[in-house]
Write a protein that holds these residues in place. Structure first.
Motif, PDB file in Angstrom:
ATOM      1  N   SER A 195      50.441  51.152  35.658  1.00 33.59           N
ATOM      2  CA  SER A 195      50.877  52.603  35.879  1.00 33.59           C
ATOM      3  C   SER A 195      49.285  53.469  36.253  1.00 33.59           C
ATOM      4  O   SER A 195      49.230  54.510  36.533  1.00 33.59           O
ATOM      5  CB  SER A 195      51.242  53.549  34.392  1.00 33.59           C
ATOM      6  OG  SER A 195      50.214  53.306  33.396  1.00 33.59           O
ATOM      7  N   VAL A 196      48.209  52.819  35.912  1.00 34.25           N
ATOM      8  CA  VAL A 196      46.908  53.294  36.277  1.00 34.25           C
ATOM      9  C   VAL A 196      46.321  52.284  37.174  1.00 34.25           C
ATOM     10  O   VAL A 196      46.126  51.093  36.864  1.00 34.25           O
ATOM     11  CB  VAL A 196      46.044  53.568  34.924  1.00 34.25           C
ATOM     12  CG1 VAL A 196      44.691  53.893  35.355  1.00 34.25           C
ATOM     13  CG2 VAL A 196      46.738  54.610  34.084  1.00 34.25           C
ATOM     14  N   ASN A 197      45.669  52.675  38.260  1.00 34.94           N
ATOM     15  CA  ASN A 197      45.040  51.393  39.039  1.00 34.94           C
ATOM     16  C   ASN A 197      43.719  51.310  38.976  1.00 34.94           C
ATOM     17  O   ASN A 197      43.057  50.414  39.121  1.00 34.94           O
ATOM     18  CB  ASN A 197      45.473  51.637  40.549  1.00 34.94           C
ATOM     19  CG  ASN A 197      46.691  51.271  41.083  1.00 34.94           C
ATOM     20  OD1 ASN A 197      47.284  50.327  40.521  1.00 34.94           O
ATOM     21  ND2 ASN A 197      47.149  51.736  42.447  1.00 34.94           N
TER      22      ASN A 197
ATOM     23  N   LEU B 176      45.325  52.027  30.621  1.00 34.18           N
ATOM     24  CA  LEU B 176      45.102  50.969  31.399  1.00 34.18           C
ATOM     25  C   LEU B 176      45.709  49.564  31.214  1.00 34.18           C
ATOM     26  O   LEU B 176      45.686  48.875  32.251  1.00 34.18           O
ATOM     27  CB  LEU B 176      43.566  50.672  31.436  1.00 34.18           C
ATOM     28  CG  LEU B 176      42.506  51.706  31.884  1.00 34.18           C
ATOM     29  CD1 LEU B 176      40.955  51.564  31.535  1.00 34.18           C
ATOM     30  CD2 LEU B 176      42.544  51.708  33.472  1.00 34.18           C
ATOM     31  N   HIS B 177      46.122  49.231  29.883  1.00 30.96           N
ATOM     32  CA  HIS B 177      46.749  48.056  29.637  1.00 30.96           C
ATOM     33  C   HIS B 177      48.069  48.128  30.176  1.00 30.96           C
ATOM     34  O   HIS B 177      48.689  47.118  29.617  1.00 30.96           O
ATOM     35  CB  HIS B 177      46.421  47.871  27.950  1.00 30.96           C
ATOM     36  CG  HIS B 177      47.147  48.685  27.103  1.00 30.96           C
ATOM     37  ND1 HIS B 177      46.553  49.961  27.114  1.00 30.96           N
ATOM     38  CD2 HIS B 177      48.334  48.605  26.457  1.00 30.96           C
ATOM     39  CE1 HIS B 177      47.322  50.529  25.961  1.00 30.96           C
ATOM     40  NE2 HIS B 177      48.405  49.575  25.563  1.00 30.96           N
TER      41      HIS B 177
ATOM     42  N   CYS C  97      42.681  46.425  26.283  1.00 31.06           N
ATOM     43  CA  CYS C  97      42.181  47.713  27.169  1.00 31.06           C
ATOM     44  C   CYS C  97      40.794  47.693  27.731  1.00 31.06           C
ATOM     45  O   CYS C  97      39.955  48.536  27.333  1.00 31.06           O
ATOM     46  CB  CYS C  97      42.056  49.083  26.111  1.00 31.06           C
ATOM     47  SG  CYS C  97      43.672  49.445  25.567  1.00 31.06           S
ATOM     48  N   ILE C  98      40.672  46.523  28.349  1.00 37.05           N
ATOM     49  CA  ILE C  98      39.359  46.289  28.840  1.00 37.05           C
ATOM     50  C   ILE C  98      39.323  46.414  30.214  1.00 37.05           C
ATOM     51  O   ILE C  98      40.107  45.898  31.102  1.00 37.05           O
ATOM     52  CB  ILE C  98      38.938  44.761  28.626  1.00 37.05           C
ATOM     53  CG1 ILE C  98      38.624  44.615  27.013  1.00 37.05           C
ATOM     54  CG2 ILE C  98      37.500  44.410  29.221  1.00 37.05           C
ATOM     55  CD1 ILE C  98      38.393  43.234  26.711  1.00 37.05           C
ATOM     56  N   ARG C  99      38.402  47.246  31.019  1.00 44.81           N
ATOM     57  CA  ARG C  99      38.586  47.314  32.280  1.00 44.81           C
ATOM     58  C   ARG C  99      37.862  46.127  33.099  1.00 44.81           C
ATOM     59  O   ARG C  99      37.004  45.567  32.537  1.00 44.81           O
ATOM     60  CB  ARG C  99      37.470  48.536  32.485  1.00 44.81           C
ATOM     61  CG  ARG C  99      38.057  49.906  32.230  1.00 44.81           C
ATOM     62  CD  ARG C  99      37.138  50.957  32.447  1.00 44.81           C
ATOM     63  NE  ARG C  99      37.609  52.304  31.850  1.00 44.81           N
ATOM     64  CZ  ARG C  99      37.138  53.244  31.948  1.00 44.81           C
ATOM     65  NH1 ARG C  99      35.841  53.541  32.258  1.00 44.81           N
ATOM     66  NH2 ARG C  99      37.735  54.574  31.497  1.00 44.81           N
TER      67      ARG C  99
END
Length: 102
Positions: free
Chosen positions: A10-12, A23-24, A70-72
């Motif tokens: 949902s988030v690039n 993010l996850h 939730c790690i970028r």
């Protein structure tokens, strides 16, 4: 994707305003599914518009192929750092303009 799941997000990137959700969040449906992407009780379309759409009680909750942290990624970190630099420059320009106007 190799495990047969859609894996759409949902988030690039980590840049604020780039899609909804977290993010996850990744699609838990099988690869090649019809319709909206789903992460538990939330769905999104190709434009990353997220909305709450609970799974009907009669249907089973789609299982996530694995729990994600939730790690970028490195790319997301670079993009977020660049975005923050641009925002800091904009804020500095606004402050400088206000100082000149005094």
């Amino acid at each position: 994707m190799l495990l047969g799941y859609c894996n759409d997000r949902s988030v690039n990137s980590g840049v604020p305003g780039d899609g909804g959700g977290y993010l996850h969040w990744r699609c838990a449906l099988r690869r090649g599914h019809e319709g909206l992407h789903r992460y538990r009780n939330y769905v999104w379309n190709e434009q990353r518009d997220v909305e709450y759409a609970p799974v009907p009680i009669a249907d089973p909750m789609p299982l996530q192929p694995w729990e994600r942290r939730c790690i970028r990624t490195r790319r997301q970190m670079r993009e977020a750092i660049e975005w923050h630099k641009v925002q800091d420059e904009k804020r500095a320009a606004i402050r400088a303009e206000r100082r000149r106007a005094r």
